[in-house]
Motif scaffolding. Sequence first.
Motif, mmCIF file in Angstrom:
data_model
loop_
_atom_site.group_PDB
_atom_site.id
_atom_site.type_symbol
_atom_site.label_atom_id
_atom_site.label_comp_id
_atom_site.label_asym_id
_atom_site.label_seq_id
_atom_site.Cartn_x
_atom_site.Cartn_y
_atom_site.Cartn_z
ATOM 1 N N HIS A 1 31.150 39.723 56.083
ATOM 2 C CA HIS A 1 32.594 39.591 56.249
ATOM 3 C C HIS A 1 33.241 38.991 55.002
ATOM 4 C CE1 HIS A 1 36.418 38.991 58.300
ATOM 5 N NE2 HIS A 1 36.406 37.733 57.874
ATOM 6 N N LEU A 2 32.514 38.074 54.347
ATOM 7 C CA LEU A 2 33.068 37.422 53.160
ATOM 8 C C LEU A 2 32.931 38.272 51.903
ATOM 9 C CD1 LEU A 2 31.790 33.787 53.786
ATOM 10 C CD2 LEU A 2 34.107 34.654 54.103
ATOM 11 N N LEU A 3 32.002 39.241 51.909
ATOM 12 C CA LEU A 3 31.870 40.131 50.765
ATOM 13 C C LEU A 3 32.956 41.199 50.808
ATOM 14 C CD1 LEU A 3 27.998 40.677 50.668
ATOM 15 C CD2 LEU A 3 29.367 39.436 49.003
ATOM 16 N N PRO A 4 33.278 41.791 49.670
ATOM 17 C CA PRO A 4 34.292 42.864 49.687
ATOM 18 C C PRO A 4 33.803 44.043 50.520
ATOM 19 C CG PRO A 4 33.203 42.739 47.544
ATOM 20 C CD PRO A 4 32.773 41.527 48.311
ATOM 21 N N SER A 5 34.658 44.515 51.425
ATOM 22 C CA SER A 5 34.284 45.655 52.262
ATOM 23 C C SER A 5 34.219 46.939 51.450
ATOM 24 C CB SER A 5 35.284 45.817 53.414
ATOM 25 O OG SER A 5 36.601 45.992 52.901
ATOM 26 N N THR B 1 39.378 52.880 34.908
ATOM 27 C CA THR B 1 38.723 52.345 33.711
ATOM 28 C C THR B 1 37.286 51.904 33.964
ATOM 29 O OG1 THR B 1 39.658 50.167 34.213
ATOM 30 C CG2 THR B 1 40.911 51.586 32.735
ATOM 31 N N VAL B 2 36.927 51.671 35.212
ATOM 32 C CA VAL B 2 35.570 51.238 35.558
ATOM 33 C C VAL B 2 35.156 51.892 36.873
ATOM 34 C CG1 VAL B 2 34.108 49.301 36.232
ATOM 35 C CG2 VAL B 2 35.701 49.022 34.347
ATOM 36 N N GLU B 3 34.046 52.630 36.834
ATOM 37 C CA GLU B 3 33.430 53.105 38.072
ATOM 38 C C GLU B 3 32.429 52.056 38.522
ATOM 39 O OE1 GLU B 3 31.722 57.073 37.938
ATOM 40 O OE2 GLU B 3 32.663 57.317 35.966
ATOM 41 N N TRP C 1 26.402 37.262 46.292
ATOM 42 C CA TRP C 1 27.676 37.961 46.413
ATOM 43 C C TRP C 1 27.996 38.713 45.133
ATOM 44 C CZ3 TRP C 1 28.170 33.075 44.243
ATOM 45 C CH2 TRP C 1 29.160 32.880 43.297
ATOM 46 N N PHE C 2 28.954 39.625 45.255
ATOM 47 C CA PHE C 2 29.452 40.379 44.110
ATOM 48 C C PHE C 2 30.947 40.569 44.310
ATOM 49 C CE2 PHE C 2 28.862 43.535 47.337
ATOM 50 C CZ PHE C 2 29.882 44.446 47.135
ATOM 51 N N ASP C 3 31.634 40.949 43.245
ATOM 52 C CA ASP C 3 33.074 41.189 43.353
ATOM 53 C C ASP C 3 33.532 42.055 42.197
ATOM 54 O OD1 ASP C 3 35.523 41.036 44.581
ATOM 55 O OD2 ASP C 3 35.537 38.843 44.668
ATOM 56 N N VAL C 4 34.569 42.820 42.463
ATOM 57 C CA VAL C 4 35.252 43.616 41.446
ATOM 58 C C VAL C 4 36.725 43.250 41.545
ATOM 59 C CG1 VAL C 4 35.779 45.916 40.591
ATOM 60 C CG2 VAL C 4 33.552 45.466 41.653
ATOM 61 N N ILE C 5 37.279 42.677 40.461
ATOM 62 C CA ILE C 5 38.623 42.096 40.500
ATOM 63 C C ILE C 5 39.513 42.815 39.498
ATOM 64 C CG2 ILE C 5 39.941 39.954 40.324
ATOM 65 C CD1 ILE C 5 37.252 38.450 40.628
ATOM 66 N N GLU C 6 40.639 43.322 39.982
ATOM 67 C CA GLU C 6 41.637 43.927 39.083
ATOM 68 C C GLU C 6 42.420 42.819 38.386
ATOM 69 O OE1 GLU C 6 43.594 47.779 40.262
ATOM 70 O OE2 GLU C 6 43.121 46.959 42.252
ATOM 71 N N LEU C 7 42.458 42.881 37.068
ATOM 72 C CA LEU C 7 43.179 41.899 36.276
ATOM 73 C C LEU C 7 44.345 42.567 35.566
ATOM 74 C CD1 LEU C 7 40.072 40.095 34.730
ATOM 75 C CD2 LEU C 7 41.386 39.404 36.747
ATOM 76 N N SER C 8 45.127 41.761 34.902
ATOM 77 C CA SER C 8 46.285 42.299 34.186
ATOM 78 C C SER C 8 45.846 43.150 33.004
ATOM 79 C CB SER C 8 47.165 41.145 33.697
ATOM 80 O OG SER C 8 46.458 40.348 32.760
ATOM 81 N N GLY C 9 46.738 44.021 32.544
ATOM 82 C CA GLY C 9 46.447 44.840 31.383
ATOM 83 C C GLY C 9 45.348 45.850 31.621
ATOM 84 N N ALA C 10 45.164 46.312 32.862
ATOM 85 C CA ALA C 10 44.139 47.286 33.245
ATOM 86 C C ALA C 10 42.734 46.749 33.069
ATOM 87 C CB ALA C 10 44.308 48.594 32.469
ATOM 88 N N ARG C 11 42.596 45.445 32.860
ATOM 89 C CA ARG C 11 41.276 44.855 32.715
ATOM 90 C C ARG C 11 40.626 44.685 34.091
ATOM 91 N NH1 ARG C 11 41.463 39.617 30.721
ATOM 92 N NH2 ARG C 11 43.356 39.459 31.980
ATOM 93 N N THR D 1 36.188 32.895 46.693
ATOM 94 C CA THR D 1 37.642 32.738 46.732
ATOM 95 C C THR D 1 38.135 31.960 45.515
ATOM 96 O OG1 THR D 1 37.616 32.777 49.152
ATOM 97 C CG2 THR D 1 39.560 31.841 48.084
ATOM 98 N N ALA D 2 37.400 30.896 45.174
ATOM 99 C CA ALA D 2 37.807 30.097 44.012
ATOM 100 C C ALA D 2 37.725 30.919 42.735
ATOM 101 C CB ALA D 2 36.914 28.859 43.905
ATOM 102 N N LEU D 3 36.692 31.724 42.585
ATOM 103 C CA LEU D 3 36.555 32.522 41.366
ATOM 104 C C LEU D 3 37.668 33.567 41.266
ATOM 105 C CD1 LEU D 3 33.303 33.715 39.753
ATOM 106 C CD2 LEU D 3 35.225 35.283 39.899
ATOM 107 N N ARG D 4 38.022 34.191 42.367
ATOM 108 C CA ARG D 4 39.120 35.167 42.331
ATOM 109 C C ARG D 4 40.424 34.491 41.914
ATOM 110 N NH1 ARG D 4 38.215 40.252 44.599
ATOM 111 N NH2 ARG D 4 40.482 40.539 44.605
ATOM 112 N N THR D 5 40.632 33.282 42.420
ATOM 113 C CA THR D 5 41.852 32.552 42.052
ATOM 114 C C THR D 5 41.857 32.226 40.563
ATOM 115 O OG1 THR D 5 41.961 31.583 44.268
ATOM 116 C CG2 THR D 5 43.235 30.511 42.539
ATOM 117 N N LEU D 6 40.720 31.770 40.053
ATOM 118 C CA LEU D 6 40.630 31.466 38.630
ATOM 119 C C LEU D 6 40.769 32.729 37.785
ATOM 120 C CD1 LEU D 6 37.663 28.934 38.797
ATOM 121 C CD2 LEU D 6 40.048 28.387 38.257
ATOM 122 N N ALA D 7 40.202 33.830 38.253
ATOM 123 C CA ALA D 7 40.309 35.082 37.506
ATOM 124 C C ALA D 7 41.751 35.551 37.425
ATOM 125 C CB ALA D 7 39.434 36.149 38.152
ATOM 126 N N ASP D 8 42.519 35.340 38.507
ATOM 127 C CA ASP D 8 43.925 35.753 38.500
ATOM 128 C C ASP D 8 44.751 34.959 37.494
ATOM 129 O OD1 ASP D 8 43.672 37.759 40.340
ATOM 130 O OD2 ASP D 8 44.164 36.505 42.067
#
Length: 699
Positions: free
Chosen positions: A333-337, A344-346, A360-370, A394-401
């Motif tokens: 449930h906590l991992l990305p569904s 730009t990335v498959e 866990w793993f994550d794929v995060i959309e950042l600014s500038g198509a990064r 959750t903390a890492l996603r917040t920091l990445a944003d």
Amino acid sequence: MGDADTDGRTEGSDSAVLEALFTQSPLGLFLFDEQLRVRRYNATPRGLRGIAADQVIGRTFGEVGTGFDTAGLAVLAGETLRTGRSVLRHLVKGRPTGLPEQETTISVSLFRVDEAADGRPGVVMAVEDVTEREAARARLDLLHEAHRRVGTTLDATTTARELADVLVPALADAVTVHILDAVLRGEQRRPGPVDPGRPLRRAAFLAGPGARAEERDAVLETLPFATPFTRTLEDGTPRLLARLDDTGTWPPEESEHARALAAAGVHSLMTVPLAVPEGVLGVLTLYRCERSVPYTRQDLDLAAQVASRAALGIDHASSYTRERNTATALQRHLLPSRTPRLTTVETAHLYLPVTAGGDWFDVIELSGARVGLVVGDVVGHGIEAAATMGRLRTALRTLADLDLEPDEVLTHLDEIAARLARESADDTGDGNDVDGTGAAVATCAYAVYDPATRRLSLASAGHPTPLLVSPAGEPIEAEAGVGAPLGTAHGAYETTTVDLDDGAVLCLYTDGLLAGRDDAPHTLRRVLAHQDRSLSETVDAIAYALADEHAEDDAVLLLARTHGLSEDQVAHWDLPADPSVVSTARALTERQLAAWGLEGVAFETELIVSELVTNAIRYGQGPVQLRLIRDRYLTCEVTDGSSTSPHMRRARDTDEGGRGLYLVMSLSDRWGTRHAARGKTVWSQQALSGGPTAPDTRR
């Protein structure tokens, strides 16, 4: 007084001793001559009671000891006669002539007698019936073996098989272990009796060499009602069927199931509940078909004690399965569904849950198509590890944003992990950090891919170094520095940058993927070298090559194939820090949007560019750079040399200014500030309908 011989004995002393022994000893005694024939005996042994003397006197070992291993005894007696060495408490099993239906264990001791009645040497054999004593010892040995071997793992099926191994052939010719299917799945048990229709899993079946049976393990079935099996499940009481015949309480002619057992040679059986105080978990059945001796109440008590030990192991395994299922469900449930569909990335991923740890793993959309790519592994297993994983993700996603560099993200995440560790230690009363050094909470690798520059930035906190493969399948060397695991609060992390060609693949994974096999790293690189496959096919190939059903740790794999932005997707201008350049910026934006066919968003975009450029000139430091990126979103970026971040405030009705950033926010889907080594970039992002799309790489 007679003359004493050289060893201190008087003449006739042996005869006197023998006479006293044969008339007063409670043991069975036999006196054998030099030819090992019986010269004298007493009738104490049960097997000799009522037998005439002429059937014993003058007989050999084999003739007297019918039903026992007399050949071995004759050899021992010959050795004693020749050497004088005594044999003490030698155990022999057999069925004496007088008691053929019962296996008897006797203890035999052999002594040389130098002067028998006729003056010649002989051998005295003392016999003691120790059947009950040895049976009690065997029961204790069986209980000890059960405590030593049963319940060694947190797997209910393994415990059932260990139980069968202990009981066959020590107590049974064949054993069947049935466990409620719900117990094997780790479901919460319902109090009260077990309904006859509840499905059970035949977790173990074992038969000795003489048993005729064709049953298989792991069969799901319901036991026939009403039978000793279902009655034991209902009331949790063991049952003894000493005779499976017409005289028993469950005669074969009245039950098809009993008839089938009798046809297989079963003549005696016991059904014993696998029970704990909270309820019945299953039923253990023991069969006699090779040995003719029926089961007794002592056998039933012994089986019940062994079953009690096994039930504890099964209960612990069921509780572990329930906790693991809960932790796995929480972790999933906590991992990305699903991972986002990007141009730009498959991406493709693999998650192999084993112990419900904190991978866990994550794929995060950042600014500038990064794009941000994350893989991490929390120390420990179970619900707490899964919960910690969710908080760190959750903390890492917040920091990445916040558009921080990878090393900065991990530095802040290290502090958060250390705080979580301190809170956990305070809750358990173990918070004793004297030197201020925290314990490792997790490992993590964080990478950011910028498609405009085709550059990958990577940092690692105690995590396995990611692999990079070129479009041709060749490994790309990237000496990424590996810092301390998260939670130490002293992590010093470095960002490594690598320029990538379109089609290069980044492989992030947790150490559980390569555990247990020395050739696993080579195998992983070999599979990754096949760049002609799609990412989903590559993930399947890795799973086929490395997945291990006996693995002891979870595993996560994240693959990312990079695709840079083409030249016609990025427009860039350097502008002087002059207020008059705002109109120039609007004109350049209008012209570029027309070239891209995006006239429909030209009005809003020009307003955004106007406000961002105005703020950069008014509050920042020149020169000013304007960049437009057309991807799934239209991104407007304005960069200046100041590191001061803009702050949006609510303007009052009488204020002449202060509405610029509010206008940017209103016209954008997202906006924010990204800091660099020198200066900052304020960006705005607008969704484009009908923009570029990517193939669906979700798994």
